[in-house]
Motif scaffolding. Structure first.
Motif, PDB file in Angstrom:
ATOM      1  N   VAL A  30     -29.533 -25.647  -0.746  1.00  0.00           N
ATOM      2  CA  VAL A  30     -30.086 -26.214   0.485  1.00  0.00           C
ATOM      3  C   VAL A  30     -31.056 -25.225   1.128  1.00  0.00           C
ATOM      4  O   VAL A  30     -30.769 -24.035   1.237  1.00  0.00           O
ATOM      5  CB  VAL A  30     -28.950 -26.574   1.462  1.00  0.00           C
ATOM      6  N   GLU A  31     -32.203 -25.754   1.558  1.00  0.00           N
ATOM      7  CA  GLU A  31     -33.215 -24.933   2.218  1.00  0.00           C
ATOM      8  C   GLU A  31     -33.290 -25.225   3.715  1.00  0.00           C
ATOM      9  O   GLU A  31     -33.429 -24.319   4.533  1.00  0.00           O
ATOM     10  CB  GLU A  31     -34.575 -25.172   1.585  1.00  0.00           C
ATOM     11  N   GLY A  32     -33.254 -26.483   4.094  1.00  0.00           N
ATOM     12  CA  GLY A  32     -33.351 -26.850   5.507  1.00  0.00           C
ATOM     13  C   GLY A  32     -32.406 -27.981   5.827  1.00  0.00           C
ATOM     14  O   GLY A  32     -32.016 -28.762   4.949  1.00  0.00           O
ATOM     15  N   ILE A  33     -32.010 -28.083   7.098  1.00  0.00           N
ATOM     16  CA  ILE A  33     -31.115 -29.150   7.533  1.00  0.00           C
ATOM     17  C   ILE A  33     -31.605 -29.715   8.852  1.00  0.00           C
ATOM     18  O   ILE A  33     -32.398 -29.102   9.563  1.00  0.00           O
ATOM     19  CB  ILE A  33     -29.660 -28.655   7.698  1.00  0.00           C
ATOM     20  N   SER A  34     -31.116 -30.908   9.182  1.00  0.00           N
ATOM     21  CA  SER A  34     -31.369 -31.504  10.490  1.00  0.00           C
ATOM     22  C   SER A  34     -30.317 -32.573  10.737  1.00  0.00           C
ATOM     23  O   SER A  34     -29.770 -33.152   9.790  1.00  0.00           O
ATOM     24  CB  SER A  34     -32.768 -32.121  10.565  1.00  0.00           C
ATOM     25  N   GLN A  35     -30.028 -32.809  11.997  1.00  0.00           N
ATOM     26  CA  GLN A  35     -29.086 -33.860  12.363  1.00  0.00           C
ATOM     27  C   GLN A  35     -29.532 -34.480  13.672  1.00  0.00           C
ATOM     28  O   GLN A  35     -30.201 -33.851  14.477  1.00  0.00           O
ATOM     29  CB  GLN A  35     -27.663 -33.304  12.502  1.00  0.00           C
ATOM     30  N   ASN A  36     -29.159 -35.740  13.880  1.00  0.00           N
ATOM     31  CA  ASN A  36     -29.411 -36.387  15.157  1.00  0.00           C
ATOM     32  C   ASN A  36     -28.557 -37.637  15.249  1.00  0.00           C
ATOM     33  O   ASN A  36     -27.878 -38.012  14.282  1.00  0.00           O
ATOM     34  CB  ASN A  36     -30.888 -36.718  15.353  1.00  0.00           C
ATOM     35  N   HIS A  37     -28.594 -38.306  16.396  1.00  0.00           N
ATOM     36  CA  HIS A  37     -27.693 -39.416  16.636  1.00  0.00           C
ATOM     37  C   HIS A  37     -28.355 -40.457  17.516  1.00  0.00           C
ATOM     38  O   HIS A  37     -29.428 -40.249  18.090  1.00  0.00           O
ATOM     39  CB  HIS A  37     -26.405 -38.926  17.314  1.00  0.00           C
TER      40      HIS A  37
END
Length: 1008
Positions: free
Chosen positions: A676-683
């Motif tokens: 894994v290089e980058g992550i993101s989360q949202n809702h």
């Protein structure tokens, strides 16, 4: 001697012939003034009225008495200044007088104008001649000659008055004439022509056209001879270059115009100066005063084509103003850029007025919309850079060319427009932007260079019609302790009631000491400004606290909590994730509540770049905030450990780690992806109910291939989907529904680096990943801060994935027995011909901590069992690994393919069993991937009966590599007992004792 005499005579001859003698008469122009005594009234001064020049006279007809004195003016301007006065005589003639026996005198006077001043000046000046009898004669004296000599080229003034002014018959009419004999040089003069600058190269004063011939002007000027009375034409050459890198031109404008001067005195204003040479030009210097013409150049700074030097685009004369223009668009190659402003003043349009003070270069900044030349423009996922306001507008912020750019899309991401009139937000170098919103107002924070340190800046944009208008760009804090080169990574959480908190990694002064920590400002923010309630350092943060991430729910109906997490760096390869809840009290003062080490027991040595969000959620337990925290975990693999410290080849693994918090309890860890290089989360937002959308996305790198993947967290079973985008760094926007949630992906592999919006996260599209999802379980034993991890997964029976027993996210692992209960697969049916594979992984996070934790003689054992579902019988033992102080070597990921011949028709499970007698903490995580969870080079084939079960004592053959400083020795014990393992050399001499302790039955490896 003959030669010497000849030279002397020649020189004398030239000198004599160089003189011309003149005898001229200069009549004096009379100005008569009178002192008048009227018969009635007061006496007065007047210009002469009764026709006398000197003396006193009574006129019976007028019944008045007049006394006269006369001023004589001699115009000597025709006598050259270089003339020599040989002799002077003053001729006087009285043609009419009252009494010839009277006398008069002559004085040298000034050039007075009024009758009274002339009268007094004549009478009060020193007499040049006295006691002159009325009549006619010549007068001369050395004083008179000196007076004429000093007045040549100008005017000489004499006064005359009777010495018998009290006598009524002292009047007379007087005329004066100067007879002057003088000599002037022959009619050729020496003149010098010059420019007012030193030419390029420094060897001369440039050039000038003299009488039609272009001449080079020496440093001393160009000296030449000209005949008096001839016409001379001087013409200035324009332009020319001087030795100070300036262009010189003849400037005819009003301001700082060019001119000709003679010995520093203005003579002419035209570029060509034509005049008749006079005798007094001898020895004079005529200078052409050319003005500095500043060269104005333009550079075009582009994102991907470098800086294009256009060279000189115009010239502007010193002290003058002019316009310069940069094109609105620029296409130096395949990319069309938009003008984004002048780097010295972003408020100015592409055509601007300037008043230069030197040769100057102005830089025009050109932007390629929706692109960035900074490869890490989206890297820090701790900062929020992609949001969607309730009006449906998408907003992104990023860094490029050391500037901060803000873009919006009002058509669902089809087109994007750079805000702030296409200009960056900052004026000096800036970096690390992040954003949040409240209503339809967007707030952006970033750090900007300030004399080597940095400011934390805040800009707000608000909806106005169909546009977003800049509302504020205000200094939030000047950090005088941290240099700009450090990364403050400011973040903002902004939500309910307009309250916001801004946090960054900086420094603060506590009493007399400067300390590093996370700094916060709690304030209210609106579209027009902000008000700070409180500032300070975040409790429990230190100088090692970096990459803060903060969230404040826009729709926090029941709570007013700021949720803050950050990365706490321990070493360059070790870090933790901390969480802290902050909330304002009734006095709007920040209070610090929950504080957790969320990454405790993660099984990863480096936990970094956290991202946090929260939701209001309601179920049967009531309303609460659901806090979700994701970060990247890194740990070394056995291959990397074997390569040795400092090796440039990294074989470590990086994965997405995720936890969420229910009712003040953190869930177990969920692990996603590989490399894994980058992550993101949202809702989703503004939704209260039992379900809300939440998405977690990441990028995976395999060689030169980058893939973006995501999960919708509430889906059961978990489905990993592949997106159409392929950037290493990503951001997910907030929304109320998956249909309106997207990944904005930044690809930084191929220039020009660009942003790309994915399809919506609604699922069901052709790009969905259709591969089966592999699952695994990983447990961690924590003893004295040392973490021992173990995992089993990739259980595949006849091509179908076998999952594990259900694990509630709210479950807390409180012991070894509970841990083992959830390291158990679901039951599956097999027969003699079944194809069954699985993988295991064992490892330690820090070998030094592990050795220290096991120094008390304790051990930690892992083994995998094949269990009959009906009877509970252990059908096979396939791995049996024991960690001790002497055995803390990192194990490889191992894949097994079981030969089930003879097993019959059975329902079985695979179980990983952990055993230790020590006091330890435990954690458990679920692992998901759409490919192998546990990277394996291949599979080992083993019998199901447990061919790996230890039935006898053995030590495996060892083949040390002479190029490797270490080797691994493997041995096995069929039962518990005292074990001694020693090394001898070829002569039988004992070299080292590797093991000398009680050990349980099983297989062992020791590194020598």
């Amino acid at each position: 001697m003959k030669t010497i005499r000849y030279s002397f005579v020649l020189i004398l001859f030239l000198f004599l012939c160089a003189q011309l003698t003149f005898a001229e008469n200069f009549p004096g122009a009379k100005t008569v003034v009178a002192y008048v005594q009227p018969n009635q009234g007061s006496p007065y001064y007047a210009y002469g009225t009764f026709g006398i020049d000197i003396g006193k006279k009574y006129v019976s007809e007028a019944q008045e008495t007049e006394t006269a004195r006369t001023k004589f003016a001699f115009d000597l301007t025709s006598i050259p200044g270089n003339a020599t006065i040989n002799s002077v005589s003053l001729e006087y003639s009285i043609t009419n007088w009252g009494n010839g026996s009277y006398k008069f005198k002559i004085t040298q006077i000034d050039d007075k104008s009024s009758p009274q001043d002339i009268w007094l000046n004549i009478g009060q000046s020193t007499a040049l001649f006295s006691d002159i009898l009325y009549g006619s004669d010549n007068l001369n004296s050395e004083a008179l000659t000196s007076m004429v000599n000093s007045s040549k080229g100008g005017n000489l003034y004499l006064g005359a008055l009777s010495q018998n002014e009290t006598k009524l018959d002292s009047w007379a009419n007087l005329d004066l004439t100067l007879s002057i004999d003088y000599s002037v040089p022959q009619n050729s003069v020496s003149l010098t022509a010059d420019n007012n600058f030193t030419a390029s190269g420094g060897t001369n004063h440039g050039t000038m056209i003299i009488d039609g011939v272009n001449q080079t002007i020496p440093l001393s000027g160009y000296t030449f001879t000209k005949t008096v009375g001839q016409n001379l034409i001087l013409s200035a050459n324009s332009p020319q270059d001087d030795n100070q890198s300036y262009q010189r031109i003849w400037h005819s404008g009003v301001t700082n115009s060019s001119n000709w001067t003679r010995n520093g005195v203005f003579r002419w204003s035209n570029q060509t100066y034509s005049f008749i040479v006079a005798a007094d030009d001898d020895g004079k210097r005529y200078v052409a005063n050319l003005r500095k013409n500043y060269a104005i150049s333009r550079d075009d700074q582009t994102e991907f084509d470098g800086t294009i030097q256009d060279g000189i685009i115009t010239y502007i004369v010193n002290q003058n103003s002019g316009d310069i223009t940069a094109p609105a668009t620029l296409t130096p190659g395949s990319i069309t850029y938009n003008f984004a402003g002048w780097t010295d003043d972003f408020t100015l349009p592409n055509t601007r007025a300037i008043t230069p003070t030197d040769n100057e270069t102005y830089t025009a900044l050109y932007k390629y919309p929706h692109h960035a030349n900074y490869t890490d423009a989206y890297k820090n996922n701790s900062q929020r850079k992609f949001v969607q306001t309730p009006d449906g507008t998408m907003h992104i912020v990023y860094e490029s060319m050391n500037y901060i750019w803000y873009e919006i899309s009002t058509d669902g991401g089809s087109t994007w427009r750079i805000m702030n009139d296409g200009k960056p937000l900052n004026t000096d170098a800036a970096k690390n932007p992040s954003m949040d919103y409240h209503g339809n107002v967007v707030a952006i924070v970033y750090q900007q260079n300030n004399s080597g340190y940095y400011d934390i800046k805040l800009s707000t944009f608000y909806a106005f019609g169909n546009d977003y208008i800049l509302g504020q760009n205000t200094l939030v804090n000047y950090d005088q302790y941290d240099t700009y080169s450090s990364d403050a990574n400011p973040v903002i959480g902004w939500g309910y009631n307009g309250r916001a908190i801004i946090v960054w990694a900086g420094a603060y002064q506590d009493d007399f000491y400067v300390k590093d920590a996370l700094i916060y400002k709690y304030c209210s923010v609106s579209q027009t400004g902000f008000y700070v309630y409180e500032s300070g350092n975040v409790l429990n943060s230190t100088e090692n606290s970096v990459n803060p991430t903060v969230y404040y729910n826009e729709y926090a109906y029941s709570t007013y909590n700021f949720h803050l997490a950050w990365e706490e760096q321990i070493t360059s390869t070790s870090s933790k994730i901390y969480y802290q809840r902050l909330y304002p009290d009734n006095n709007d003062e920040i209070q610090f509540a929950d504080y957790d080490e969320v990454s405790y027991g993660s099984g990863y040595s480096k936990n970094y770049r956290p991202a946090i969000v929260s939701q209001d959620f309601q179920n049967l337990g009531g309303r609460r905030e659901d806090i979700r925290l994701s970060w990247i975990g890194y740990r070394k693999t056995s291959q990397e450990d074997q390569l040795g410290k400092g090796n440039s080849v990294s074989l470590g693994e990086t994965r997405v780690l995720h936890k969420h918090k229910f009712f003040n309890t953190w869930s177990g860890l969920s692990v996603f992806g590989n490399n894994v290089e980058g992550i993101s989360q949202n809702h989703g937002e503004n939704i209260i109910g039992y379900w809300q959308p939440y998405a977690l996305a990441w990028s995976e790198v395999s060689g030169s291939t980058v893939t973006n993947k995501y999960v919708r967290y509430h889906e059961t079973p978990t489905v990993i989907r592949t997106l159409s985008t392929n950037g290493k760094h990503i951001q997910i926007n907030n929304s109320t529904d998956y249909n309106d949630m997207y990944v904005n992906s930044f690809q930084n592999t191929t220039s020009p680096y660009s942003f790309d919006l994915s399809e919506s996260l609604s699922g069901g599209l052709s790009k969905d990943n259709s591969l089966a999802i592999n699952q695994g379980r990983e447990g961690v034993v924590i003893k004295d801060n040392a973490e021992f991890y173990f995992a089993i997964g990739d259980i595949i029976l006849e091509g179908e994935n076998i999952n594990f027993v259900e694990l509630d996210d709210t479950l807390t692992i409180d012991g070894q027995e509970m841990l083992n209960d959830y390291l158990l697969s679901l039951p599956f049916s097999v027969n003699d011909n079944s194809s069954l594979t699985y993988g295991v992984q064992y490892g330690i996070v820090d070998s030094a901590l592990a050795v220290n934790a096991l120094s008390d003689g304790s051990t930690i054992n892992f083994k995998v069992q094949l269990i009959d579902e009906q009877t509970g019988e252990v059908l096979g033992l396939f791995d049996n690994i024991t960690y001790s102080q002497d055995n803390v070597f990192q194990y490889n990921n191992i894949g097994y393919q079981l030969d089930l011949t003879g097993i019959g028709n059975r329902t079985v499970r695979l179980k990983l069993v952990v055993y230790t007698e020590s006091e330890c903490d435990y954690s458990l995580s679920k692992r998901f991937a759409d490919e192998a969870i546990l990277g394996k080079a291949g599979y080992k084939q083993v019998k199901y009966q447990g061919s790996l079960a230890v039935t006898d004592y053995a030590i495996e053959q060892n083949y040390p590599n002479p190029f490797n400083p270490s080797t691994t020795i493997k041995y096995q014990l069929p039962q518990n007992g005292l074990v001694t393992l020693k090394i001898y050399d070829i002569l039988g001499k004992e070299i080292a004792t590797l093991v000398n302790s009680e050990q349980q039955s099983g297989r062992y490896e020791v590194n020598f």
